[in-house]
Design a protein around this motif. Structure first.
Motif, PDB file in Angstrom:
ATOM      1  N   GLY A  27       0.850  -1.176   0.000  1.00 46.19           N
ATOM      2  CA  GLY A  27       0.000   0.000   0.000  1.00 46.19           C
ATOM      3  C   GLY A  27       0.889   1.229   0.000  1.00 46.19           C
ATOM      4  O   GLY A  27       2.100   1.145   0.196  1.00 46.19           O
ATOM      5  N   ILE A  28       0.274   2.373  -0.208  1.00 49.00           N
ATOM      6  CA  ILE A  28       1.016   3.630  -0.223  1.00 49.00           C
ATOM      7  C   ILE A  28       0.170   4.671   0.499  1.00 49.00           C
ATOM      8  O   ILE A  28      -1.046   4.713   0.347  1.00 49.00           O
ATOM      9  N   THR A  29       0.842   5.488   1.319  1.00 48.49           N
ATOM     10  CA  THR A  29       0.176   6.541   2.071  1.00 48.49           C
ATOM     11  C   THR A  29       0.839   7.866   1.746  1.00 48.49           C
ATOM     12  O   THR A  29       2.070   7.962   1.767  1.00 48.49           O
ATOM     13  N   ALA A  30       0.029   8.877   1.439  1.00 52.32           N
ATOM     14  CA  ALA A  30       0.535  10.221   1.164  1.00 52.32           C
ATOM     15  C   ALA A  30       0.311  11.112   2.387  1.00 52.32           C
ATOM     16  O   ALA A  30      -0.629  10.893   3.155  1.00 52.32           O
ATOM     17  N   PHE A  31       1.186  12.101   2.559  1.00 47.12           N
ATOM     18  CA  PHE A  31       1.147  12.978   3.727  1.00 47.12           C
ATOM     19  C   PHE A  31       1.137  14.442   3.300  1.00 47.12           C
ATOM     20  O   PHE A  31       1.704  14.793   2.267  1.00 47.12           O
ATOM     21  N   SER A  32       0.553  15.294   4.149  1.00 44.82           N
ATOM     22  CA  SER A  32       0.531  16.725   3.849  1.00 44.82           C
ATOM     23  C   SER A  32       1.881  17.379   4.113  1.00 44.82           C
ATOM     24  O   SER A  32       2.209  18.385   3.502  1.00 44.82           O
ATOM     25  N   PRO A  45      -4.053   0.840  -2.329  1.00 44.08           N
ATOM     26  CA  PRO A  45      -3.255  -0.259  -2.888  1.00 44.08           C
ATOM     27  C   PRO A  45      -2.240   0.214  -3.910  1.00 44.08           C
ATOM     28  O   PRO A  45      -2.480   1.138  -4.672  1.00 44.08           O
ATOM     29  N   CYS A  46      -1.115  -0.437  -3.891  1.00 50.78           N
ATOM     30  CA  CYS A  46      -0.037  -0.182  -4.842  1.00 50.78           C
ATOM     31  C   CYS A  46      -0.215  -1.187  -5.975  1.00 50.78           C
ATOM     32  O   CYS A  46       0.518  -2.173  -6.078  1.00 50.78           O
ATOM     33  N   ASP A  47      -1.218  -0.929  -6.822  1.00 48.24           N
ATOM     34  CA  ASP A  47      -1.627  -1.925  -7.816  1.00 48.24           C
ATOM     35  C   ASP A  47      -1.753  -1.368  -9.230  1.00 48.24           C
ATOM     36  O   ASP A  47      -2.376  -1.971 -10.083  1.00 48.24           O
TER      37      ASP A  47
END
Length: 118
Positions: A27-32, A45-47
């Motif tokens: 998975g991938i999470t983005a941040f401010s 998902p990293c798909d």
């Protein structure tokens, strides 16, 4: 005690699925914030699917899930003919997204093969 063939098959299947190694789904999470700080977005998902990146400045791919490639776009919707900045070899470290322009969308490949749009 007698077991039916169906019951034995079910038990064997349950045992094998418990013992079989599980493949980690990245998975991938983005941040401010620019160092994977600030408000975190959803873990998506990293798909190879396209996701929004508005108001985000860094991201992190789940660690221990292999080598991934993230392509970021200045346009929304991961345009196929759009210019993308390729950020290869994402393996769990924090990645600041300072491309000189506002990043609006991204694609995360499930492996190290970089995708240029969807």
């Amino acid at each position: 005690m007698r077991f039916s063939t169906t019951a034995l098959a079910y038990l064997a299947s349950a045992l094998l699925s418990t013992l079989a190694p599980q493949v980690a789904q990245a998975g991938i999470t983005a941040f401010s914030g620019s160092q994977c700080d600030g408000n975190a977005g959803l873990n998506v998902p990293c798909d190879g699917s396209c996701h929004k990146f508005d108001d985000r400045h860094s991201f992190r791919v789940d660690s221990n899930t292999g080598d991934h490639c993230v392509t970021v776009f200045e346009d929304p919707g991961c345009p196929v003919d759009g210019q993308g900045a390729i950020l290869a070899h994402q393996t769990g470290q924090c990645q600041n997204v300072n491309t000189g322009t506002n990043v609006r969308s991204f694609v995360c490949a499930k492996d190290s093969t970089c995708l240029l749009g969807v």
